[in-house]
Design an enzyme around this catalytic site. Sequence first.
Site, mmCIF file in Angstrom:
data_model
loop_
_atom_site.group_PDB
_atom_site.id
_atom_site.type_symbol
_atom_site.label_atom_id
_atom_site.label_comp_id
_atom_site.label_asym_id
_atom_site.label_seq_id
_atom_site.Cartn_x
_atom_site.Cartn_y
_atom_site.Cartn_z
ATOM 1 N N GLY A 16 0.155 -2.526 -46.665
ATOM 2 C CA GLY A 16 0.489 -3.956 -46.686
ATOM 3 C C GLY A 16 1.771 -4.195 -45.914
ATOM 4 N N ASP B 177 -1.676 -1.571 -42.301
ATOM 5 C CA ASP B 177 -2.254 -2.871 -42.674
ATOM 6 C C ASP B 177 -3.577 -3.044 -41.958
ATOM 7 O OD1 ASP B 177 -2.630 -5.851 -42.902
ATOM 8 O OD2 ASP B 177 -0.652 -5.721 -43.811
ATOM 9 N N ARG C 107 -0.818 -8.317 -37.047
ATOM 10 C CA ARG C 107 0.457 -8.099 -37.736
ATOM 11 C C ARG C 107 1.036 -6.738 -37.364
ATOM 12 N NH1 ARG C 107 1.197 -10.305 -43.968
ATOM 13 N NH2 ARG C 107 1.972 -12.294 -43.266
ATOM 14 N N GLU D 15 9.235 -5.992 -56.717
ATOM 15 C CA GLU D 15 10.237 -6.409 -55.732
ATOM 16 C C GLU D 15 10.805 -7.770 -56.135
ATOM 17 O OE1 GLU D 15 11.711 -4.725 -53.189
ATOM 18 O OE2 GLU D 15 12.919 -6.516 -53.472
ATOM 19 N N CYS E 52 4.870 -17.255 -54.646
ATOM 20 C CA CYS E 52 4.882 -16.482 -55.898
ATOM 21 C C CYS E 52 5.126 -17.240 -57.200
ATOM 22 C CB CYS E 52 5.895 -15.359 -55.765
ATOM 23 S SG CYS E 52 5.360 -14.156 -54.542
#
Length: 456
Positions: free
Chosen positions: A9, A34, A39, A158, A273
């Site tokens: 990721g 990933d 990306r 995190e 989040c």
Amino acid sequence: MISRILCIGAGYVGGPTMAVIAKHCPNVQVVVADINKERVAAWQSGHPPIFESGLQEVVRASLGRNLRFTGDVEHEIGEAEMIFVSVNTPTKTFGQGAGRAADLQYWEKTARSILHHAKRPVIVVEKSTLPVRTAEAMERIFKNRRHGQRFEVLSNPEFLAEGTAITDLEAPDRVLIGGAETPEGQAAIGELVDIYARWVPRERIITANVWSAELSKLAANAFLAQRVSSINAISAICEQTGADILSVARAIGSDRRIGAQFLKAGVGFGGSCFQKDILNLVYLCEHNGLPEVARYWEAVVNLNQYQKERFVRRMIRVMFNTLAGKRIALFGFAFKANTGDTRESPAIQICQELLAEQAQLSITDPEALEGARHFFGTSSERVTFEPDPYKAAEGAHAVALLTDWAEYRTLDYRRIYDAMERPAFLFDGRNLLDCEELHAIGFNVYAIGRPDRTDL
Ligand code: NAD
Ligand code: UGA
């Protein structure tokens, strides 16, 4: 001593976190894998696909030395001694728990992939935010291991915030590591502690059991979001009573038990989040037969929704109960300043509600204009995208400031006012601007939780 780390990721968390680990552990090979090839290519070229202050420098310092980005997830699993799982865990949009529970499909695919391709004993580190007891589920998947395989699962949530990711990673308030209370679990914790201890003072590295670590992450986000909803609830009372939210926030924030941070009233919290993690907590409470606790946390999200609606309602009311055909310049589309991220940005709902009123929107943002364009696509002829805030405001009936970019504070508002329709309205959704000064220029000013400054 760990010498090969893989992170699955390469997103907002995986990329910056691994770049900082690579910087501080030059003798550890760090690979970030990933499935998103674009990306990967962007990271590997030294031009990170996300905007984050100081990130490019940290990435470039280690690229080609001990930091690498790749699309070959399976091969890298076979090489790694420690695997961080930092894939996305969005809210489920289908089936049981839709709209609340975490969608664990990306996480489970990763667990299965690790099971199939690991070739040596591996410490698997949950970096993604996950429901409590997910590590246990992961261990159950790993129980199907082949002879000779060994897995130890840790939780290492995190806590970085976007916009300050690098400083948060360089000097975290704490690093939290959860592991099994077995000798193997404690040894695995020790390996991860040794990585962080290269730059984080030992007293800031907290260890716990796995589910306490998992729950602490959800609880931390719930507490932070709750503070924002609490101050926003008070801002609604301020607008009704003539009290000023800035004075109230200062007065309560001076109490050391309360503290001054996270008391900025605004258009509501956004980001990928807060809402997702609270809804996840709500689902967990319901699942565990705690409906009262679930309702308590759900109210934080409901209030956030209300705050966005309230902002638009105030706009409609003061602009003579109609926005149809009126041009509104939106200053900011990112969910907060210093990031290009637009996920769950309050601007999204606000724009949708303004469009429902048939307003014409002109959106400007220093970093998130691509995100805004991507969101609306060509679906609405009534939305334009303008990098220059002065141009965005030309001919507008109102400016609505939605993101607290520092550069919006220093714009020439007289110039903006001169190019706008009359009467000119300014809605400060972040309490960023000097209302008195703007009113003196001629604007009718409406700021969150503050008295109206208007001549109408
Ligand atoms: P993101 O969407 O930016 O990145 C996730 C990446 O995982 C994507 O690039 C995706 O392509 C990749 N991915 C998905 N499935 C994969 C697979 N099977 N194999 C390889 N790659 C795969 O997400 P993010 O913002 O970095 O968040 C990741 C996790 O960290 C989430 O659980 C989130 O809640 C948590 N978190 C995020 C933040 C933040 O500031 N964004 C902060 C703390 C924690
Ligand atoms: C948040 C947490 O702060 C991080 O600790 C956590 O790791 C992260 O979520 C995550 O799990 O993803 P982030 O969403 O990047 O970080 O940004 P915040 O600074 O927390 O802001 C969240 C939202 O609340 C933004 O829309 C911001 O504008 C809003 N906010 C914040 C306010 O409206 N008022 C405040 O006083 C503070």
